[in-house]
Design a protein around this motif. Structure first.
Motif, PDB file in Angstrom:
ATOM      1  N   PHE A 223       0.858  -1.191   0.000  1.00 51.12           N
ATOM      2  CA  PHE A 223       0.000   0.000   0.000  1.00 51.12           C
ATOM      3  C   PHE A 223       0.889   1.235   0.000  1.00 51.12           C
ATOM      4  O   PHE A 223       1.979   1.234   0.577  1.00 51.12           O
ATOM      5  N   ASN A 224       0.463   2.289  -0.672  1.00 51.92           N
ATOM      6  CA  ASN A 224       1.210   3.550  -0.670  1.00 51.92           C
ATOM      7  C   ASN A 224       0.349   4.661  -1.257  1.00 51.92           C
ATOM      8  O   ASN A 224       0.199   4.774  -2.466  1.00 51.92           O
ATOM      9  N   ARG A 226       1.149   7.755  -0.878  1.00 52.85           N
ATOM     10  CA  ARG A 226       2.024   8.923  -1.092  1.00 52.85           C
ATOM     11  C   ARG A 226       2.929   8.731  -2.295  1.00 52.85           C
ATOM     12  O   ARG A 226       3.986   9.351  -2.374  1.00 52.85           O
ATOM     13  N   ALA A 227       2.545   7.885  -3.233  1.00 49.52           N
ATOM     14  CA  ALA A 227       3.379   7.658  -4.415  1.00 49.52           C
ATOM     15  C   ALA A 227       3.435   8.924  -5.259  1.00 49.52           C
ATOM     16  O   ALA A 227       2.561   9.791  -5.171  1.00 49.52           O
ATOM     17  N   THR A 228       4.476   9.033  -6.079  1.00 51.19           N
ATOM     18  CA  THR A 228       4.696  10.233  -6.888  1.00 51.19           C
ATOM     19  C   THR A 228       3.476  10.571  -7.729  1.00 51.19           C
ATOM     20  O   THR A 228       3.151  11.741  -7.919  1.00 51.19           O
ATOM     21  N   HIS A 229       2.820   9.570  -8.237  1.00 49.93           N
ATOM     22  CA  HIS A 229       1.678   9.823  -9.123  1.00 49.93           C
ATOM     23  C   HIS A 229       0.346   9.521  -8.439  1.00 49.93           C
ATOM     24  O   HIS A 229      -0.612   9.111  -9.081  1.00 49.93           O
ATOM     25  N   ARG A 256       1.961   6.445   5.158  1.00 49.30           N
ATOM     26  CA  ARG A 256       1.780   5.887   3.816  1.00 49.30           C
ATOM     27  C   ARG A 256       0.328   5.895   3.355  1.00 49.30           C
ATOM     28  O   ARG A 256       0.071   5.765   2.156  1.00 49.30           O
TER      29      ARG A 256
END
Lengths: 316, 394
Positions: A223-224, A226-229, A256
């Protein structure tokens, strides 16, 4: 010395501000402690701080280094392992595509203004079941690929692997406990499987955090938000070692995940139920019970999507 | 954009005077006071949305020549009567970067040059310009050297290209944790040395890979000979990339041998080159990064106003637009809204999507410069080759 009545598995929050030394002291551990930090990959050897937290009593099993040596010395196994990883990458991609459609359908149905609420609720339940089915089928397929790989490559019959396994087992034989750090969950899981560590870990006290905590559970969920995209979908990745039961470990959950999105968080909680989503944020300290269950009072994601604490043992 | 030379009066809310107006209204104004003023402030003066451009000198006229499409390209400066300081205030939207020159006239003689009072320069394939950074613009921190970050290696490869009939020089970037037992995706970059020198791409790669934003990738920085001939849809260039350069690297570096692990990238004519190489080899590349592509085309007639260099581009783009085909799975496109190329770039988005490609299109308040292309690298690189963030848990 460590007393057997103490919890066998201790799960911690991220150790950016480490409290491992305090935990070890509280548990009364005074003997040598094996460390598994293969998830750090080539930084596996940079364990000075980790060793100091363990008062110089650490014994780094060097699983990542050992894995590299095997890849260097056994081309046939290396090629088979590479094929296995590529297969899993493609499977994960296709699973994510299906999951993406199913998740969007779920959100679409949830946003529908109902003329009859029970009709929408029923549709929501069906859509959630589709997501859970996708998860189950995917994890089953991944498990089959792993099983097929081990059967075909017969690692115990390969001298380099058999030798390394024996060395690791010997190193683990007289340690008081095992510490598993965070890092890349793929690498950590691969190294744990390659050196067949699960049977040994089953009888040792373990302290783990981050990817290490995830690896101990039955099902590893990625899980994330806060990913760049933008947020990625929560996705099941593989079976873990299964030493912690009925829990999905979510390390650094508040960092996250966007916990303010209660509806989405509630969907995650329902999706993995009856397993409880265990929030392992900074300062978390969960003493897993003998049966591998998380105790009452553990920080979890509630059914309403808000952080709460578990009320009783997360029984199957 | 609009230009103003005076403060508005009679507003309900009192605003602080612009620095230039405070200076102009000083009773003790002197050349020495102007010296001190210029020593204290860097031009252009940025005060909220208002940017004051300055010039010091004995000339007859001065203009700010900016490169913002659809705006008057020359903005006259005013002189403080009796003194050698010229000025004009131009409003710029937050976060903008505007490339400009100054033009002076002394008698019949005109001169065009970068702003001597502004150390900030933007580089482009057409040369350097001064650049005005409006309020809110900050250079992305991931473009700066990070001492915590492990650096990749850069190796030079040189060989004679039969396709291009010339010696070629390229650089191969190997990520910091490069191991021969692993396999890597490949990115081929056009105008490679310019991306390294003007867009800090080596530093950007080090940082993005270190921060898990981008997958560990082998990057080949290729360089043109005669750029104007080789980049706009030149068969020999496509042959060089696909049958010489990539095989040369693949023999020496463990690459993932799949289309989805091969990508091309370029800016301006380099974007046309990337697109045309993929067009000629539609099964070979999974992703393209096309920055400020010179995708000039004509729907009616042949007058494209781009000059002879654009003739092969227009011919190629017109042909493609007549019969669009899928050349890759994913295209990352970016363009500055102040560029003349903004219209053709916007126009190509639905064409590419209609041909079955996934397009991520990004605009910025910026111009046709390597700094614009640098600032979009994180978005583009992490989109085509996402890093392992989702697998790493502290």
């Amino acid at each position: 010395m460590y007393m057997s009545a103490e919890p066998r598995i201790t799960l911690l929050g991220p150790q950016r501000k480490p409290n491992l030394d305090e935990v070890v002291r509280e548990l009364g551990m005074t003997g040598p402690i094996a460390t598994i930090n293969a998830g750090w990959q080539d930084r596996e050897v940079d364990d000075t701080l980790l060793d100091s937290m363990l008062s110089g009593r650490s014994r780094n099993l060097g699983l990542w280094r050992r894995m590299q040596e095997i890849w260097d010395n056994d081309p046939e196994f290396t090629q088979a392992d590479r094929d296995r990883r590529r297969t899993m990458v493609e499977m994960q991609e296709l699973y994510l595509r299906g999951l993406d459609h199913a998740t969007r359908a779920l959100a679409d149905i949830r946003d529908h203004v109902p003329r009859r609420e029970w009709v929408r609720d029923s549709a929501l339940k069906h859509a959630e079941r589709v997501v859970r089915d996708l998860d189950t089928r995917h994890i089953d397929q991944v498990t089959r690929v792993y099983a097929d790989f081990w059967e075909r490559t017969a690692p115990h019959e390969r001298p380099a692997i058999a030798r390394a396994r024996a060395e690791v087992a010997q190193q683990l034989a007289d340690v008081e406990a095992v510490v598993m750090t965070g890092g890349d969950i793929r690498v950590l899981l691969n190294s744990l499987h390659l050196f067949n560590i699960t049977p040994i870990l089953a009888n040792k006290p373990i302290i783990a955090w981050g990817a290490g905590a995830m690896a101990l559970t039955e099902r590893v969920v990625l899980f994330n938000d806060r990913a760049t995209h933008g947020p990625t979908l929560a996705e099941v990745y593989a079976e873990g070692l299964g030493l912690v039961k009925n829990a999905v470990a979510l390390p650094s959950a508040r960092d996250r995940l966007n916990m303010s999105e209660k509806t989405r968080m509630a969907t995650i909680a329902r999706r993995f139920a009856p397993a409880q989503c265990l929030l392992l944020d900074a300062g978390a300290h969960v003493s897993v019970c003998d049966q591998g269950l998380i105790p009452a009072g553990s920080p979890i994601l509630g059914a309403d999507g808000a952080p709460t604490t578990s009320e009783s043992l997360a029984a199957a | 954009m609009s230009t103003v030379t005076t403060q508005r009066v009679g507003r309900k809310r009192k605003q602080r005077k612009l620095l230039i107006n405070e200076l102009r209204e000083r009773e003790d104004l002197s050349e020495q006071a102007i010296d001190e003023f210029l020593a204290q402030h860097q031009a252009p003066l940025v005060e909220g949305a208002k940017c004051t451009f300055l010039f010091r000198g004995e000339v007859d006229e001065v203009w700010v020549k900016h490169r913002i499409v659809n705006q008057p390209q020359r903005v006259a400066m005013k002189r403080i009567p009796g003194f050698s300081l010229w000025w004009v205030v131009i409003e710029l939207p937050e976060g903008s970067r505007v490339d400009y020159h100054l033009e002076t006239r002394v008698g019949e003689h005109h001169s065009d040059f970068n702003d001597p009072l502004n150390p900030n320069l933007a580089s482009s394939p057409l040369g350097s310009s001064s650049v005005a950074q409006a309020a809110g613009y900050t250079t992305p921190e991931w473009t700066q050297h990070d001492p915590q970050c492990r650096q990749g290696e850069l190796h030079t490869i040189e060989f004679y290209s039969k396709a291009l009939r010339r010696n070629t020089t390229s650089r191969v970037y190997l990520p910091a944790r490069y191991r021969k037992t692993s396999t890597y995706p490949l990115l081929v970059v056009h105008d490679g040395d310019d991306y390294i020198n003007h867009s800090a791409m080596r530093t950007v790669l080090d940082n993005l890979i270190h921060r898990l934003d981008m997958a560990e990738t082998v990057v080949v920085f290729s360089n043109p000979g005669d750029r104007i001939r080789e980049y706009p849809n030149y068969a020999a260039h496509a042959r060089h990339i696909t049958t010489e350069l990539i095989p040369y690297v693949a023999e020496r570096v463990p690459l993932i041998d799949r289309a989805d692990a091969r990508a091309l990238m370029g800016a301006s004519f380099g974007a046309v080159a990337s697109f045309s190489v993929a067009y000629r080899n539609p099964e070979m590349f999974g992703s393209l990064i096309l920055q400020s592509g010179s995708f000039v085309f004509t729907d009616i007639g042949n007058d494209h106003k781009g000059g002879p260099a654009f003739n092969p581009v227009v011919k190629f783009m017109n042909r493609y637009r007549e019969k669009p085909t899928k050349v890759a799975d994913n295209i990352y496109m970016s363009c500055g809204v102040y560029e003349e190329l903004i219209v053709p770039n916007r126009s190509m988005v639905p064409v590419f999507e209609g041909a079955g490609m996934t397009v991520r299109y990004v605009e910025a308040r910026d111009g046709h410069s390597w700094e614009n292309w640098r600032d979009r690298l994180q978005d583009g690189l992490s989109w085509i080759y996402p890093g392992p963030q989702r697998f790493v848990y502290e």
